[in-house]
Design a protein around this motif. Structure first.
Motif, PDB file in Angstrom:
ATOM      1  N   VAL A   1      33.867  30.668  32.992  1.00 52.90           N
ATOM      2  CA  VAL A   1      34.435  32.013  33.151  1.00 52.90           C
ATOM      3  C   VAL A   1      35.902  31.914  33.581  1.00 52.90           C
ATOM      4  N   LEU A   2      36.181  31.036  34.532  1.00 53.98           N
ATOM      5  CA  LEU A   2      37.573  30.870  34.967  1.00 53.98           C
ATOM      6  C   LEU A   2      38.416  30.275  33.845  1.00 53.98           C
ATOM      7  N   GLU A   3      37.845  29.286  33.153  1.00 54.83           N
ATOM      8  CA  GLU A   3      38.597  28.630  32.087  1.00 54.83           C
ATOM      9  C   GLU A   3      38.946  29.601  30.957  1.00 54.83           C
TER      10      GLU A   3
ATOM     11  N   GLY B   1      49.148  38.553  40.481  1.00 53.99           N
ATOM     12  CA  GLY B   1      47.925  39.321  40.243  1.00 53.99           C
ATOM     13  C   GLY B   1      46.746  38.796  41.056  1.00 53.99           C
ATOM     14  N   GLY B   2      45.647  39.544  40.985  1.00 54.38           N
ATOM     15  CA  GLY B   2      44.488  39.313  41.852  1.00 54.38           C
ATOM     16  C   GLY B   2      43.840  37.947  41.714  1.00 54.38           C
ATOM     17  N   MET B   3      43.953  37.302  40.535  1.00 60.51           N
ATOM     18  CA  MET B   3      43.254  36.024  40.330  1.00 60.51           C
ATOM     19  C   MET B   3      44.062  34.801  40.760  1.00 60.51           C
ATOM     20  N   VAL B   4      45.325  34.969  41.127  1.00 65.98           N
ATOM     21  CA  VAL B   4      46.153  33.774  41.356  1.00 65.98           C
ATOM     22  C   VAL B   4      45.904  33.131  42.714  1.00 65.98           C
ATOM     23  N   GLY B   5      44.991  33.723  43.498  1.00 62.23           N
ATOM     24  CA  GLY B   5      44.536  33.061  44.715  1.00 62.23           C
ATOM     25  C   GLY B   5      43.523  31.977  44.384  1.00 62.23           C
ATOM     26  N   ASN B   6      43.090  31.921  43.145  1.00 61.12           N
ATOM     27  CA  ASN B   6      42.050  30.980  42.734  1.00 61.12           C
ATOM     28  C   ASN B   6      42.676  29.631  42.347  1.00 61.12           C
ATOM     29  N   GLU B   7      42.485  28.639  43.225  1.00 67.06           N
ATOM     30  CA  GLU B   7      43.123  27.327  43.054  1.00 67.06           C
ATOM     31  C   GLU B   7      42.625  26.609  41.798  1.00 67.06           C
TER      32      GLU B   7
ATOM     33  N   GLY C   1      46.537  51.578  39.463  1.00 67.84           N
ATOM     34  CA  GLY C   1      45.957  50.511  38.635  1.00 67.84           C
ATOM     35  C   GLY C   1      44.644  50.887  37.985  1.00 67.84           C
ATOM     36  N   THR C   2      44.087  49.929  37.237  1.00 67.28           N
ATOM     37  CA  THR C   2      42.836  50.177  36.521  1.00 67.28           C
ATOM     38  C   THR C   2      41.648  50.302  37.471  1.00 67.28           C
ATOM     39  N   THR C   3      41.613  49.452  38.485  1.00 63.75           N
ATOM     40  CA  THR C   3      40.468  49.515  39.400  1.00 63.75           C
ATOM     41  C   THR C   3      40.764  50.281  40.675  1.00 63.75           C
ATOM     42  N   SER C   4      42.034  50.363  41.049  1.00 65.84           N
ATOM     43  CA  SER C   4      42.349  51.043  42.304  1.00 65.84           C
ATOM     44  C   SER C   4      43.751  51.633  42.258  1.00 65.84           C
TER      45      SER C   4
ATOM     46  N   SER D   1      31.114  38.541  45.514  1.00 67.99           N
ATOM     47  CA  SER D   1      32.518  38.975  45.526  1.00 67.99           C
ATOM     48  C   SER D   1      33.284  38.074  44.561  1.00 67.99           C
ATOM     49  N   ALA D   2      34.397  38.575  44.045  1.00 63.16           N
ATOM     50  CA  ALA D   2      35.157  37.820  43.043  1.00 63.16           C
ATOM     51  C   ALA D   2      35.577  36.423  43.532  1.00 63.16           C
ATOM     52  N   PRO D   3      36.117  36.297  44.754  1.00 66.78           N
ATOM     53  CA  PRO D   3      36.557  34.971  45.197  1.00 66.78           C
ATOM     54  C   PRO D   3      35.415  33.943  45.265  1.00 66.78           C
ATOM     55  N   GLU D   4      34.175  34.433  45.397  1.00 67.63           N
ATOM     56  CA  GLU D   4      33.026  33.521  45.469  1.00 67.63           C
ATOM     57  C   GLU D   4      32.884  32.657  44.216  1.00 67.63           C
ATOM     58  N   ILE D   5      33.470  33.067  43.118  1.00 66.16           N
ATOM     59  CA  ILE D   5      33.347  32.290  41.882  1.00 66.16           C
ATOM     60  C   ILE D   5      33.907  30.879  42.077  1.00 66.16           C
ATOM     61  N   GLU D   6      34.886  30.770  42.953  1.00 69.06           N
ATOM     62  CA  GLU D   6      35.505  29.464  43.177  1.00 69.06           C
ATOM     63  C   GLU D   6      34.531  28.499  43.865  1.00 69.06           C
TER      64      GLU D   6
ATOM     65  N   THR E   1      40.003  39.357  31.576  1.00 70.57           N
ATOM     66  CA  THR E   1      40.136  38.111  32.350  1.00 70.57           C
ATOM     67  C   THR E   1      39.452  38.335  33.707  1.00 70.57           C
ATOM     68  N   GLY E   2      40.130  39.013  34.640  1.00 66.82           N
ATOM     69  CA  GLY E   2      39.491  39.306  35.933  1.00 66.82           C
ATOM     70  C   GLY E   2      38.242  40.155  35.773  1.00 66.82           C
ATOM     71  N   SER E   3      38.211  41.004  34.757  1.00 63.78           N
ATOM     72  CA  SER E   3      37.026  41.847  34.586  1.00 63.78           C
ATOM     73  C   SER E   3      35.818  41.038  34.126  1.00 63.78           C
ATOM     74  N   LEU E   4      36.049  39.827  33.608  1.00 65.01           N
ATOM     75  CA  LEU E   4      34.921  38.924  33.318  1.00 65.01           C
ATOM     76  C   LEU E   4      34.305  38.442  34.637  1.00 65.01           C
ATOM     77  N   VAL E   5      35.140  38.219  35.631  1.00 69.24           N
ATOM     78  CA  VAL E   5      34.647  37.833  36.960  1.00 69.24           C
ATOM     79  C   VAL E   5      33.854  39.012  37.565  1.00 69.24           C
ATOM     80  N   GLN E   6      34.372  40.224  37.379  1.00 65.79           N
ATOM     81  CA  GLN E   6      33.640  41.420  37.838  1.00 65.79           C
ATOM     82  C   GLN E   6      32.288  41.524  37.137  1.00 65.79           C
TER      83      GLN E   6
ATOM     84  N   GLY F   1      45.045  40.133  36.280  1.00 60.29           N
ATOM     85  CA  GLY F   1      44.317  41.235  36.918  1.00 60.29           C
ATOM     86  C   GLY F   1      43.023  41.497  36.169  1.00 60.29           C
ATOM     87  N   THR F   2      42.743  42.760  35.888  1.00 61.41           N
ATOM     88  CA  THR F   2      41.592  43.147  35.076  1.00 61.41           C
ATOM     89  C   THR F   2      41.666  42.413  33.738  1.00 61.41           C
ATOM     90  N   GLY F   3      42.850  42.483  33.133  1.00 61.41           N
ATOM     91  CA  GLY F   3      43.187  41.677  31.963  1.00 61.41           C
ATOM     92  C   GLY F   3      44.378  40.815  32.329  1.00 61.41           C
TER      93      GLY F   3
HETATM   94  P1  ADP Z   1      44.253  45.288  38.635  1.00 60.85           P
HETATM   95  O1  ADP Z   1      45.646  45.453  39.125  1.00 60.85           O
HETATM   96  O2  ADP Z   1      44.132  45.069  37.151  1.00 60.85           O
HETATM   97  O3  ADP Z   1      43.306  46.325  39.123  1.00 60.85           O
HETATM   98  P2  ADP Z   1      44.163  43.012  40.485  1.00 60.85           P
HETATM   99  O4  ADP Z   1      45.473  42.346  40.279  1.00 60.85           O
HETATM  100  O5  ADP Z   1      43.907  43.742  41.747  1.00 60.85           O
HETATM  101  O6  ADP Z   1      43.722  43.878  39.231  1.00 60.85           O
HETATM  102  O7  ADP Z   1      43.074  41.839  40.340  1.00 60.85           O
HETATM  103  C1  ADP Z   1      41.727  42.115  40.465  1.00 60.85           C
HETATM  104  C2  ADP Z   1      40.957  41.225  39.510  1.00 60.85           C
HETATM  105  O8  ADP Z   1      41.037  39.874  39.938  1.00 60.85           O
HETATM  106  C3  ADP Z   1      39.506  41.605  39.472  1.00 60.85           C
HETATM  107  O9  ADP Z   1      39.106  41.711  38.128  1.00 60.85           O
HETATM  108  C4  ADP Z   1      38.788  40.432  40.148  1.00 60.85           C
HETATM  109  O10 ADP Z   1      37.568  40.142  39.499  1.00 60.85           O
HETATM  110  C5  ADP Z   1      39.761  39.287  40.014  1.00 60.85           C
HETATM  111  N1  ADP Z   1      39.777  38.392  41.195  1.00 60.85           N
HETATM  112  C6  ADP Z   1      40.138  38.704  42.456  1.00 60.85           C
HETATM  113  N2  ADP Z   1      40.066  37.636  43.257  1.00 60.85           N
HETATM  114  C7  ADP Z   1      39.660  36.591  42.483  1.00 60.85           C
HETATM  115  C8  ADP Z   1      39.408  35.198  42.723  1.00 60.85           C
HETATM  116  N3  ADP Z   1      39.593  34.657  43.922  1.00 60.85           N
HETATM  117  N4  ADP Z   1      39.002  34.453  41.677  1.00 60.85           N
HETATM  118  C9  ADP Z   1      38.843  34.982  40.454  1.00 60.85           C
HETATM  119  N5  ADP Z   1      39.064  36.277  40.173  1.00 60.85           N
HETATM  120  C10 ADP Z   1      39.473  37.074  41.166  1.00 60.85           C
END
Ligand code: ADP
Length: 500
Positions: free
Chosen positions: A383-385, A413-419, A11-14, A328-333, A312-317, A268-270
């Motif tokens: 940011v979430l919106e 993807g990584g952001m869908v844990g965000n209710e 992936g892009t970040t890992s 940490s990213a989840p803290e945004i919630e 998208t997620g990279s805005l949270v980063q 994810g990142t996008g």
């Molecule tokens: P990728 O596969 O593109 O590397 P992931 O699917 O692992 O990305 O998702 C990671 C992204 O999700 C990161 O940009 C992170 O900021 C964001 N993210 C992870 N957890 C949350 C969360 N609880 N709320 C909002 N964004 C989150």
């Protein structure tokens, strides 16, 4: 009989390795982040050697965590961040330059030059399904050949190889400079601007025009077939690699979007929305891409319409790393939950221009609607919106292109844990949003492609049967509020134009 299939998700970040059982459940995961290299504004690079090192490590790590050895693994699938481009020396295996990442905009001048030949950004759409944009791999390869001393001559002599990250990982895994396989699949090749989207072959005219010698290109094979065994020490040695899918296509496959009209959105990142359009290629009139969704063995290829959102997620980063507002990213919630709305603030994350449906290279990010009232909680919410608004615009484009309104959106993807985000997404789309039990659909899709090729799964019906719902968010917003929010958002977007 091997009981499991493994997927490498570069992936892009890992880079992750995941091991799945026959029911599609995750048995073990190992993951390593790699360095994001930002040499100057608009440039994003990865160290391809670091990524290959991480790949080996996570493969070994996943096996160890599952307490398994290679003999338990029936096949390995590869999925990858798409478009990210690496050029390496076939003899030494050394990259001649860092990998240029999909978000990197340094090829703008090359794209402008190609567009000026006539046809502008739409120049390549008929042949490749893509607008001419810095996002895609071909111009990135051209940049490397233009800017690394001697690279073009070496490429023309056949000494250099081009690859997206699937190809880089496969080449190294199957022997590297001692006979590594130089192969890609149509989902990755369809992101280069070099492949003809009808024939699934490299197009000699496009290659000549963009300036990438065909001798450096990998062979395009299907997304699901036995390419050959792994030879690298320590990592699934002797196990066949039998699936390659770009990450978004893999997620589509893993989400079992196998019928015409089924769509998923990966956060994810996008964000990337893909709609399966079957064996028919739909050309977009509304700023989407036409891309190969998958090609299973000898079966005809399946196409998708894609809405790609860069940030998208990279805005949270960014909120975490550049502003330090969260640790940490989840803290945004936690922040966003302190308020009921965005307080009138909108964040448009046009960090590398805007992708779908706008394709505006000249856009740059903006926070608008600020008053003395707006606080960090509102910004967190905005940011979430931003992710949900961008998704809505892409879905609107998709509905217009396909003529069939979407009735439900599968998400992962990584952001869908965000209710908060998921509820707002359902509200702003006015359709239900559903998350599957296995949210790791990218890796799962690659595992399915690999497992189908070796008979571990017998047919696509197995994929459908394995898919299970975890949760659905139902729209609860009135139409007036929704329309007001959307029109404010669209206005905010226009404020980012004509900046760069
Ligand atoms: P990728 O596969 O593109 O590397 P992931 O699917 O692992 O990305 O998702 C990671 C992204 O999700 C990161 O940009 C992170 O900021 C964001 N993210 C992870 N957890 C949350 C969360 N609880 N709320 C909002 N964004 C989150």
């Amino acid at each position: 009989m091997p009981q499991y299939v493994a997927a490498i998700d570069q992936g892009t970040t890992s880079t992750r390795c995941m091991i799945f059982d026959h029911s599609g459940r995750v048995v073990a995961v190992d993951q390593l982040e790699h360095q994001q290299i930002f040499p100057q504004a608009g440039w994003v690079e990865h160290d391809a050697a670091e990524i290959w090192g991480n790949t080996r490590q996570v493969c070994g790590g996943a096996l160890a965590r599952a307490d398994l050895d290679s003999t338990s693994i029936a096949a390995v699938g590869i999925t990858n961040q798409r478009e990210t481009t690496v050029v390496w020396d076939r003899a030494t295996g050394e990259p001649v330059y860092n990998a240029i990442v999909w978000q990197d905009t340094r090829t703008q001048a090359i794209c402008d030059e190609l567009g000026a030949l006539g046809g502008g950004a739409e120049r390549y759409r008929a042949k490749t399904g893509l607008p001419l944009a810095t996002y895609f791999a071909g111009p990135k390869a051209r940049w490397i050949l233009d800017n690394v001393e001697g690279a073009r001559e070496r490429a023309e002599r056949g000494e250099l190889a081009f690859g997206t990250m699937d190809t880089w990982v496969l080449w190294n895994a199957t022997g590297g400079n001692e006979g590594g396989l130089h192969i890609t699949d149509p989902t990755n090749a369809s992101r280069t601007l070099l492949m003809n989207i009808d024939t699934l072959q490299w197009d000699p005219e496009l290659c000549a025009e963009i300036g990438v010698p065909m001798s450096m290109l990998p062979e395009i094979r299907s997304s699901s077939e036995n390419y050959g065994p792994i030879r690298a020490r320590g990592t699934f040695r002797d196990v066949p690699v039998s699936g390659i899918l770009g990450d978004q296509q893999a997620a589509t496959f893993g989400q079992a979007c196998l019928e015409v009209g089924e769509a998923k959105n990966t956060y994810g990142t996008g964000n990337f929305v893909l709609l399966n359009t079957g064996t028919e290629k739909v050309e977009s009139k509304n700023g989407l891409l036409t891309t190969v969704c998958y090609k299973i063995g000898d079966q005809p290829q399946v196409y998708a319409l894609e809405g790609s959102i860069a940030v998208t997620g990279s805005l949270v980063q960014w909120l975490r790393d550049n502003l330090g507002m969260i640790s940490s990213a989840p803290e945004i919630e936690t922040l966003a939950a302190q308020v009921d709305d965005n307080g009138g603030a909108y964040v448009v994350p046009a960090f590398s221009g805007l992708f779908a449906p706008y394709w505006r290279a000249d856009a740059r990010g903006a926070i608008v609607g600020l008053t003395r009232y707006v606080n960090k909680n509102h910004i967190a919410r905005a940011v979430l919106e931003a992710t949900a608004f961008q998704t809505r615009e892409v879905i609107d484009a998709m509905n217009a292109d396909s003529g069939v309104p979407l009735t439900e959106l599968k998400v992962d993807g990584g952001m869908v844990g965000n209710e908060i985000l998921m509820q707002f997404q359902a509200d702003i789309l006015d359709v239900p949003v559903t998350r599957p039990v296995v949210a790791e659909t990218t890796a799962l899709g690659a595992a399915y492609a690999a497992g189908l090729a070796v008979g571990f799964w017998s047919s696509e019906q197995d994929i459908r049967d394995n898919w299970a719902k975890d949760k659905t968010w139902t729209p609860a917003m009135d139409a007036n509020s929704r329309d007001t929010l959307m029109s404010q958002w669209k206005k905010a977007v226009t404020r980012t134009f004509d900046w760069a």
